[in-house]
Design a protein around this motif. Sequence first.
Motif, PDB file in Angstrom:
ATOM      1  N   PRO A  16       0.819  -1.177  -0.192  1.00 19.91           N
ATOM      2  CA  PRO A  16       0.166  -0.109   0.084  1.00 19.91           C
ATOM      3  C   PRO A  16       1.018   1.279  -0.143  1.00 19.91           C
ATOM      4  CG  PRO A  16      -0.651  -1.453   1.529  1.00 19.91           C
ATOM      5  CD  PRO A  16       0.888  -2.042   1.394  1.00 19.91           C
ATOM      6  N   LEU A  17       0.185   2.353  -0.491  1.00 23.41           N
ATOM      7  CA  LEU A  17       1.124   3.663  -0.151  1.00 23.41           C
ATOM      8  C   LEU A  17       0.711   4.138   0.944  1.00 23.41           C
ATOM      9  CD1 LEU A  17       0.550   4.994  -3.946  1.00 23.41           C
ATOM     10  CD2 LEU A  17       2.352   3.539  -3.143  1.00 23.41           C
ATOM     11  N   TYR A  18       1.756   4.199   1.977  1.00 20.82           N
ATOM     12  CA  TYR A  18       1.387   4.468   3.440  1.00 20.82           C
ATOM     13  C   TYR A  18       0.799   6.045   3.499  1.00 20.82           C
ATOM     14  CZ  TYR A  18       3.450  -0.193   3.689  1.00 20.82           C
ATOM     15  OH  TYR A  18       3.577  -1.412   3.476  1.00 20.82           O
ATOM     16  N   TYR A  19      -0.042   6.279   4.407  1.00 14.71           N
ATOM     17  CA  TYR A  19      -0.656   7.539   4.752  1.00 14.71           C
ATOM     18  C   TYR A  19       0.769   8.114   5.664  1.00 14.71           C
ATOM     19  CZ  TYR A  19      -5.222   6.914   3.761  1.00 14.71           C
ATOM     20  OH  TYR A  19      -6.666   6.736   3.255  1.00 14.71           O
ATOM     21  N   HIS A  25       5.072   2.553  11.436  1.00 13.66           N
ATOM     22  CA  HIS A  25       5.218   1.379  12.455  1.00 13.66           C
ATOM     23  C   HIS A  25       5.237   0.053  12.188  1.00 13.66           C
ATOM     24  CE1 HIS A  25       1.037   0.109  12.106  1.00 13.66           C
ATOM     25  NE2 HIS A  25       0.595   1.225  11.699  1.00 13.66           N
ATOM     26  N   ASP A  56       1.176   7.775   0.763  1.00 12.02           N
ATOM     27  CA  ASP A  56      -0.290   8.583   0.224  1.00 12.02           C
ATOM     28  C   ASP A  56      -0.484   9.863   1.060  1.00 12.02           C
ATOM     29  OD1 ASP A  56      -2.690   8.841  -0.120  1.00 12.02           O
ATOM     30  OD2 ASP A  56      -3.461   7.044   0.614  1.00 12.02           O
ATOM     31  N   TRP A 233      -8.740   8.715  -1.697  1.00 16.98           N
ATOM     32  CA  TRP A 233      -8.475   7.273  -2.280  1.00 16.98           C
ATOM     33  C   TRP A 233      -8.565   7.229  -3.880  1.00 16.98           C
ATOM     34  CZ3 TRP A 233      -6.884   2.586  -0.803  1.00 16.98           C
ATOM     35  CH2 TRP A 233      -6.659   2.302   0.600  1.00 16.98           C
ATOM     36  N   TYR A 240      -0.303   3.951  -7.857  1.00 16.48           N
ATOM     37  CA  TYR A 240       0.498   2.455  -8.423  1.00 16.48           C
ATOM     38  C   TYR A 240       0.756   2.604  -9.766  1.00 16.48           C
ATOM     39  CZ  TYR A 240      -1.593   0.125  -4.179  1.00 16.48           C
ATOM     40  OH  TYR A 240      -2.047  -0.231  -2.902  1.00 16.48           O
ATOM     41  N   GLY A 269      -3.464  -4.753   3.758  1.00 20.19           N
ATOM     42  CA  GLY A 269      -3.986  -5.408   4.962  1.00 20.19           C
ATOM     43  C   GLY A 269      -5.417  -5.432   4.670  1.00 20.19           C
ATOM     44  N   ASP A 271      -8.027  -4.108   6.157  1.00 27.40           N
ATOM     45  CA  ASP A 271      -8.780  -2.906   6.337  1.00 27.40           C
ATOM     46  C   ASP A 271      -8.847  -2.123   5.026  1.00 27.40           C
ATOM     47  OD1 ASP A 271      -6.304  -2.544   6.559  1.00 27.40           O
ATOM     48  OD2 ASP A 271      -6.484  -0.600   7.566  1.00 27.40           O
ATOM     49  N   ILE A 272      -8.010  -2.450   4.080  1.00 30.41           N
ATOM     50  CA  ILE A 272      -8.264  -1.688   3.020  1.00 30.41           C
ATOM     51  C   ILE A 272      -8.689  -2.634   1.611  1.00 30.41           C
ATOM     52  CG2 ILE A 272      -6.865   0.248   3.686  1.00 30.41           C
ATOM     53  CD1 ILE A 272      -4.487  -0.737   2.306  1.00 30.41           C
ATOM     54  N   HIS A 298      -3.543  -9.571   3.747  1.00 31.60           N
ATOM     55  CA  HIS A 298      -3.093 -10.107   5.053  1.00 31.60           C
ATOM     56  C   HIS A 298      -3.783  -9.374   6.416  1.00 31.60           C
ATOM     57  CE1 HIS A 298      -0.858  -6.624   6.546  1.00 31.60           C
ATOM     58  NE2 HIS A 298      -0.245  -6.288   5.260  1.00 31.60           N
ATOM     59  N   LEU A 301      -1.447  -7.048  12.700  1.00 35.72           N
ATOM     60  CA  LEU A 301      -0.455  -7.252  13.979  1.00 35.72           C
ATOM     61  C   LEU A 301      -1.247  -6.434  15.276  1.00 35.72           C
ATOM     62  CD1 LEU A 301       3.033  -6.326  12.461  1.00 35.72           C
ATOM     63  CD2 LEU A 301       1.742  -8.715  12.270  1.00 35.72           C
ATOM     64  N   LYS A 307      -5.674  -4.062  17.089  1.00 35.52           N
ATOM     65  CA  LYS A 307      -4.835  -3.615  16.017  1.00 35.52           C
ATOM     66  C   LYS A 307      -4.035  -2.614  16.332  1.00 35.52           C
ATOM     67  CE  LYS A 307      -4.832  -1.293  11.328  1.00 35.52           C
ATOM     68  NZ  LYS A 307      -4.942   0.016  11.043  1.00 35.52           N
ATOM     69  N   MET A 308      -2.526  -2.672  16.055  1.00 32.92           N
ATOM     70  CA  MET A 308      -1.312  -1.600  16.184  1.00 32.92           C
ATOM     71  C   MET A 308      -1.604  -0.545  15.334  1.00 32.92           C
ATOM     72  SD  MET A 308       2.209  -3.295  16.757  1.00 32.92           S
ATOM     73  CE  MET A 308       2.118  -4.914  17.714  1.00 32.92           C
ATOM     74  N   LYS A 310      -1.258   3.775  14.179  1.00 39.89           N
ATOM     75  CA  LYS A 310      -0.679   4.949  14.580  1.00 39.89           C
ATOM     76  C   LYS A 310      -1.660   5.914  15.214  1.00 39.89           C
ATOM     77  CE  LYS A 310       0.461   5.153  10.051  1.00 39.89           C
ATOM     78  NZ  LYS A 310       0.707   5.155   8.716  1.00 39.89           N
TER      79      LYS A 310
HETATM   80  N1  MSP Z   1      -3.061   5.220   2.268  1.00 43.27           N
HETATM   81  C1  MSP Z   1      -3.828   3.954   2.728  1.00 43.27           C
HETATM   82  C2  MSP Z   1      -3.455   2.945   1.376  1.00 43.27           C
HETATM   83  C3  MSP Z   1      -3.594   3.368   0.025  1.00 43.27           C
HETATM   84  S1  MSP Z   1      -2.955   2.323  -0.897  1.00 43.27           S
HETATM   85  C4  MSP Z   1      -3.284   3.043  -2.677  1.00 43.27           C
HETATM   86  C5  MSP Z   1      -3.630   3.157   3.922  1.00 43.27           C
HETATM   87  N2  MSP Z   1      -2.179   3.747   4.352  1.00 43.27           N
HETATM   88  S2  MSP Z   1      -1.985   3.251   5.936  1.00 43.27           S
HETATM   89  O1  MSP Z   1      -0.852   3.652   6.175  1.00 43.27           O
HETATM   90  O2  MSP Z   1      -3.210   3.466   6.991  1.00 43.27           O
HETATM   91  O3  MSP Z   1      -2.141   1.628   6.051  1.00 43.27           O
HETATM   92  C6  MSP Z   1      -1.318   1.088   5.291  1.00 43.27           C
HETATM   93  C7  MSP Z   1      -1.328  -0.460   5.423  1.00 43.27           C
HETATM   94  O4  MSP Z   1      -0.700  -0.714   6.522  1.00 43.27           O
HETATM   95  C8  MSP Z   1      -2.657  -1.138   5.098  1.00 43.27           C
HETATM   96  O5  MSP Z   1      -2.409  -2.331   4.373  1.00 43.27           O
HETATM   97  C9  MSP Z   1      -3.076  -1.407   6.706  1.00 43.27           C
HETATM   98  O6  MSP Z   1      -3.495  -2.668   6.599  1.00 43.27           O
HETATM   99  C10 MSP Z   1      -1.461  -1.940   7.226  1.00 43.27           C
HETATM  100  N3  MSP Z   1      -1.440  -1.942   8.467  1.00 43.27           N
HETATM  101  C11 MSP Z   1      -1.732  -0.530   9.394  1.00 43.27           C
HETATM  102  N4  MSP Z   1      -1.498  -1.207  10.492  1.00 43.27           N
HETATM  103  C12 MSP Z   1      -1.537  -2.588  10.667  1.00 43.27           C
HETATM  104  C13 MSP Z   1      -1.351  -3.561  11.816  1.00 43.27           C
HETATM  105  N5  MSP Z   1      -1.494  -3.245  12.765  1.00 43.27           N
HETATM  106  N6  MSP Z   1      -0.997  -4.774  11.327  1.00 43.27           N
HETATM  107  C14 MSP Z   1      -0.750  -5.065   9.795  1.00 43.27           C
HETATM  108  N7  MSP Z   1      -0.862  -4.148   8.985  1.00 43.27           N
HETATM  109  C15 MSP Z   1      -1.453  -3.043   9.265  1.00 43.27           C
HETATM  110  O7  MSP Z   1      -4.346   2.729   4.302  1.00 43.27           O
END
Ligand code: MSP
Length: 528
Positions: A16-19, A25, A56, A233, A240, A269, A271-272, A298, A301, A307-308, A310
Amino acid sequence: MNLPDERKEKFSVTTPLYYVNDLPHIGSAYTTIAADVIARFQRLCGKSVLLITGTDEHGQKIQRTAESLGRSPQAHSDEIAAGFVTLWQQLNIQYDRFSRTTVPRHKAIVDEFFQRVWDKGDIYLSQQQGWYCVSCEEFKEERELLEGHRCAIHINKEAEWRDEQNYFFRLSRYQTQLEVLYQKRPDFIQPESRRNEVLNFVAQGLQDFSISRVNVDWGFPVPVDPSQTLYVWFDALLGYVTALLDPDSEPTLENALSKWWPINLHLIGKDILRFHAVYWPAMLMSAELPLPGRVFGHGFLTKDGQKMGKSLGNTLDPVALVNRYGADAVRYYFLKEIEFGKDGDFNETRFINILNADLANDLGNLLNRTLNMVDKYCDYKIPNYSAEEFKANHPLKALGLSLGEQVRQAYKALAFNQACDAVLTLVRASNKFIDEQAPWKMYKQGQQKVVEQVLYAVLESVRLAAYLLSPIIPDIASEIYKQLGFVINFNDKTQISVAAPFTTHAAWGILSDKQKLGKCRPIFQRLE
Ligand code: MSP
């Protein structure tokens, strides 16, 4: 076979592209480690691989975080994105593209894509009413929320009521096409439990969803109406596609899609899942583009079952974990301990126990004691043997011969824990074998040939174990290979698919007396 890059089979995988609301984390690290392992495995198999990760950076969540810190959202995004890059380096992630959604070329891709969907008649203006979770950046059904309209994922955050005019994407139009997709391509969503989740969701009937926001500035303006901002979103998923552009090519959809599209695997993960398995394919259908190969969701964690995250502030700092235990330890623990697809709790005692048992004792000691014996009994030279000189039912050869294929299947299915377990079976059998054979006794009895045969079988089994675990523990595997006299470093991606292809190195019996053993030293320090 040593093919030039252009002619190799391609494999592209995304995280995923992370926020960028906060530094990464361990949950973010988890997906990225898994993606890196897959990419490394595919490279060993001789494929030309593209691993995409990134950040993201738009939307209300980031806008608010930056505001609360008194920074501009861009400055904030720059800082956090740099934190991701650093962590990926520390974790030995060999990514090929780092996609950031605030770069100008991304806007060009988003505008062009929007236009296609607009021309298709799939975007219209309407009234949006509902509960919005800013942490999820998602509208929630009232029944999905906990007491006090709190979000079930971000339990400390209340969803906010929204009533505004937005642009909508006509998702409902793609209901049947999506159902046909899931039916014709049963592997599109994995694992099975996630697929069922999506099938149930879609069966309830798809609603159009809003793809713009008012009162949010941090994002791209809607091309047909700059008074509104594109929903985060809508632009994030297209990140991608932007990632596929070669660094110097003009940002057009045609260029972006020419080489690597469609992406083979989106790793996410759970949730998305809806965004990737429902909204994204529908958006692509609307734009008349081919669909990705598969979406794997998946588990989480968790810490004490939660759920862990931020937003919840119950995370584990991956930087501290890597600094304390090393990248390979972290990579190994999460992939070996948790079945990919299921949730898993982190527990430090268990972390230490598993690493000591598997890497320090079973694997590390095996190599160490065997090399010491090779030193005592064979002048520190690899005995001159080949696979044919061992009977088919030799306990290590028999295991070793089928192991490569078994582990290959496990990696392909993303069953990382099964890959580890299978390799450890050989490692444990090798320890047992050496205990039973007791080469030190044979040596005293003058049975030099037998001693050499036993030691060769064990060294070769350690080699095979290292090779098959190299996608997960590249540093340790490189060190083992070095001690066994190879000049192959598993962190050098330009080298491995040529120098150590799966077809030869995943077999049993390739160790040769022509190689000169390297210096013997512990490959993994016991953890306290
Ligand atoms: N920005 C969106 C994704 C956009 S993709 C085009 C997003 N970002 S996120 O930072 O919140 O999460 C990114 C990924 O980290 C997700 O797949 C989410 O499931 C994963 N995880 C965040 N916390 C997690 C855990 N505690 N355990 C496992 N994965 C988790 O969603």
